[in-house]
Design a protein around this motif. Structure first.
Motif, mmCIF file in Angstrom:
data_model
loop_
_atom_site.group_PDB
_atom_site.id
_atom_site.type_symbol
_atom_site.label_atom_id
_atom_site.label_comp_id
_atom_site.label_asym_id
_atom_site.label_seq_id
_atom_site.Cartn_x
_atom_site.Cartn_y
_atom_site.Cartn_z
ATOM 1 N N VAL A 43 0.845 -1.401 0.003
ATOM 2 C CA VAL A 43 -0.134 -0.099 0.086
ATOM 3 C C VAL A 43 0.813 0.931 0.001
ATOM 4 C CG1 VAL A 43 -1.619 1.299 1.082
ATOM 5 C CG2 VAL A 43 -1.815 -1.180 1.370
ATOM 6 N N ASP A 44 0.781 1.945 -1.063
ATOM 7 C CA ASP A 44 1.917 3.290 -1.121
ATOM 8 C C ASP A 44 3.320 2.847 -1.052
ATOM 9 O OD1 ASP A 44 -0.444 4.472 -1.809
ATOM 10 O OD2 ASP A 44 -0.869 5.315 0.021
ATOM 11 N N GLY A 45 3.674 1.491 -1.199
ATOM 12 C CA GLY A 45 5.028 1.079 -1.404
ATOM 13 C C GLY A 45 5.530 0.567 0.069
ATOM 14 N N GLN A 46 4.336 0.332 0.879
ATOM 15 C CA GLN A 46 4.675 -0.425 2.417
ATOM 16 C C GLN A 46 3.928 -1.447 2.423
ATOM 17 O OE1 GLN A 46 4.072 2.717 5.410
ATOM 18 N NE2 GLN A 46 6.276 3.764 4.843
ATOM 19 N N PHE A 47 4.364 -2.504 3.244
ATOM 20 C CA PHE A 47 3.541 -3.598 3.384
ATOM 21 C C PHE A 47 2.647 -3.447 4.421
ATOM 22 C CE2 PHE A 47 2.662 -7.920 5.093
ATOM 23 C CZ PHE A 47 2.143 -8.566 4.078
ATOM 24 N N GLY A 48 1.141 -3.813 4.289
ATOM 25 C CA GLY A 48 0.190 -3.708 5.232
ATOM 26 C C GLY A 48 -1.005 -4.216 4.907
ATOM 27 N N PRO A 49 -2.138 -4.103 5.483
ATOM 28 C CA PRO A 49 -3.439 -4.414 4.982
ATOM 29 C C PRO A 49 -4.299 -3.527 4.382
ATOM 30 C CG PRO A 49 -3.383 -3.543 7.437
ATOM 31 C CD PRO A 49 -1.979 -3.398 7.014
ATOM 32 N N GLU A 70 -0.434 -5.118 -5.536
ATOM 33 C CA GLU A 70 -0.592 -4.830 -4.312
ATOM 34 C C GLU A 70 -1.105 -6.111 -3.613
ATOM 35 O OE1 GLU A 70 -4.300 -4.289 -6.216
ATOM 36 O OE2 GLU A 70 -2.475 -3.407 -6.644
ATOM 37 N N ALA A 71 -1.762 -6.919 -4.122
ATOM 38 C CA ALA A 71 -2.196 -7.953 -3.717
ATOM 39 C C ALA A 71 -1.382 -9.262 -3.547
ATOM 40 C CB ALA A 71 -3.692 -8.429 -4.484
ATOM 41 N N LEU A 72 -0.629 -9.428 -2.293
ATOM 42 C CA LEU A 72 0.244 -10.452 -1.904
ATOM 43 C C LEU A 72 -0.466 -11.459 -1.050
ATOM 44 C CD1 LEU A 72 3.386 -8.390 -0.618
ATOM 45 C CD2 LEU A 72 3.008 -9.348 -2.988
ATOM 46 N N ASN A 73 -1.677 -11.035 -0.464
ATOM 47 C CA ASN A 73 -2.343 -12.180 0.100
ATOM 48 C C ASN A 73 -4.072 -11.476 0.373
ATOM 49 O OD1 ASN A 73 -2.847 -14.598 1.608
ATOM 50 N ND2 ASN A 73 -2.545 -13.581 3.425
ATOM 51 N N VAL A 74 -4.911 -12.450 -0.067
ATOM 52 C CA VAL A 74 -6.345 -12.253 0.173
ATOM 53 C C VAL A 74 -6.592 -12.816 1.345
ATOM 54 C CG1 VAL A 74 -8.783 -12.476 -0.405
ATOM 55 C CG2 VAL A 74 -6.833 -11.613 -2.186
ATOM 56 N N ASN A 75 -7.232 -12.198 2.573
ATOM 57 C CA ASN A 75 -7.587 -12.907 3.724
ATOM 58 C C ASN A 75 -9.152 -13.267 3.611
ATOM 59 O OD1 ASN A 75 -5.196 -12.642 4.740
ATOM 60 N ND2 ASN A 75 -5.786 -10.405 5.803
ATOM 61 N N GLN A 76 -10.032 -12.541 3.059
ATOM 62 C CA GLN A 76 -11.518 -13.027 3.027
ATOM 63 C C GLN A 76 -12.121 -12.150 2.058
ATOM 64 O OE1 GLN A 76 -13.356 -12.766 6.973
ATOM 65 N NE2 GLN A 76 -13.840 -10.468 6.488
ATOM 66 N N VAL A 77 -13.064 -12.565 1.473
ATOM 67 C CA VAL A 77 -14.072 -11.877 0.538
ATOM 68 C C VAL A 77 -15.457 -12.089 0.887
ATOM 69 C CG1 VAL A 77 -14.695 -12.016 -1.914
ATOM 70 C CG2 VAL A 77 -12.386 -12.616 -1.279
ATOM 71 N N GLN A 78 -16.024 -10.953 1.045
ATOM 72 C CA GLN A 78 -17.677 -10.738 1.275
ATOM 73 C C GLN A 78 -18.259 -10.514 -0.229
ATOM 74 O OE1 GLN A 78 -18.836 -9.944 4.926
ATOM 75 N NE2 GLN A 78 -16.922 -9.542 5.766
ATOM 76 N N LEU A 79 -19.504 -11.305 -0.192
ATOM 77 C CA LEU A 79 -20.381 -10.877 -1.200
ATOM 78 C C LEU A 79 -21.554 -9.804 -0.777
ATOM 79 C CD1 LEU A 79 -21.519 -11.744 -4.098
ATOM 80 C CD2 LEU A 79 -23.040 -13.456 -2.805
ATOM 81 N N LEU A 80 -21.560 -8.815 -1.444
ATOM 82 C CA LEU A 80 -22.478 -7.710 -1.217
ATOM 83 C C LEU A 80 -23.515 -7.942 -2.386
ATOM 84 C CD1 LEU A 80 -19.946 -6.385 -0.100
ATOM 85 C CD2 LEU A 80 -21.167 -4.317 -0.491
ATOM 86 N N ALA A 81 -24.572 -8.599 -1.889
ATOM 87 C CA ALA A 81 -25.767 -9.164 -2.932
ATOM 88 C C ALA A 81 -26.972 -8.300 -3.024
ATOM 89 C CB ALA A 81 -25.961 -10.504 -2.620
#
Length: 126
Positions: A43-49, A70-81
């Motif tokens: 995120v803007d050149g720094q590792f973080g959530p 920027e996406a090194l790891n995805v923790n969870q995905v929520q569906l907005l339905a």
């Protein structure tokens, strides 16, 4: 696609890859589905959530496979339905477990969304 007006922008600044816009608010189409994606990465050149709101399965797939810078790891995905998909009043937010392409719709995909609670929703509504 997300819609906002210029006066709804809280700020704008240059980031490493583009101009970053900070919104006060955004309009979501009440009949479309979206994904709220949480992960860790650059995120803007720094590792973080980070948290991203995406509007299609292909963009979600890019984040989940780590193809976005920027996406090194995805923790969870929520569906907005929308209610048309869930048959409930209002917008629903469900933790997503799996996305499948409905058999026979490969040329023009109809997606099946399976939630952690075991509920099934389809991207095409009748």
């Amino acid at each position: 696609m997300f819609v906002t007006n210029g006066d709804a922008l809280k700020g704008r600044f240059n980031a490493a890859d583009s101009v970053r816009l900070i919104w006060k608010s955004v309009e979501l189409n009440p009949v479309s589905y979206y994904f709220l994606v949480e992960g860790c990465g650059l995120v803007d050149g720094q590792f973080g959530p980070w948290v991203r709101l995406v509007s299609d399965v292909k963009e979600l797939d890019l984040l989940c496979t780590g193809e976005g810078l920027e996406a090194l790891n995805v923790n969870q995905v929520q569906l907005l339905a929308p209610s048309s998909m869930t048959k409930r009043a209002g917008l629903s937010m469900e933790l997503l477990s799996e996305i499948r392409i409905k058999p026979g719709t490969e040329s023009s995909p109809v997606y099946e969304f399976i939630t952690k609670a075991g509920q099934h929703f389809e991207s095409a509504t009748n």
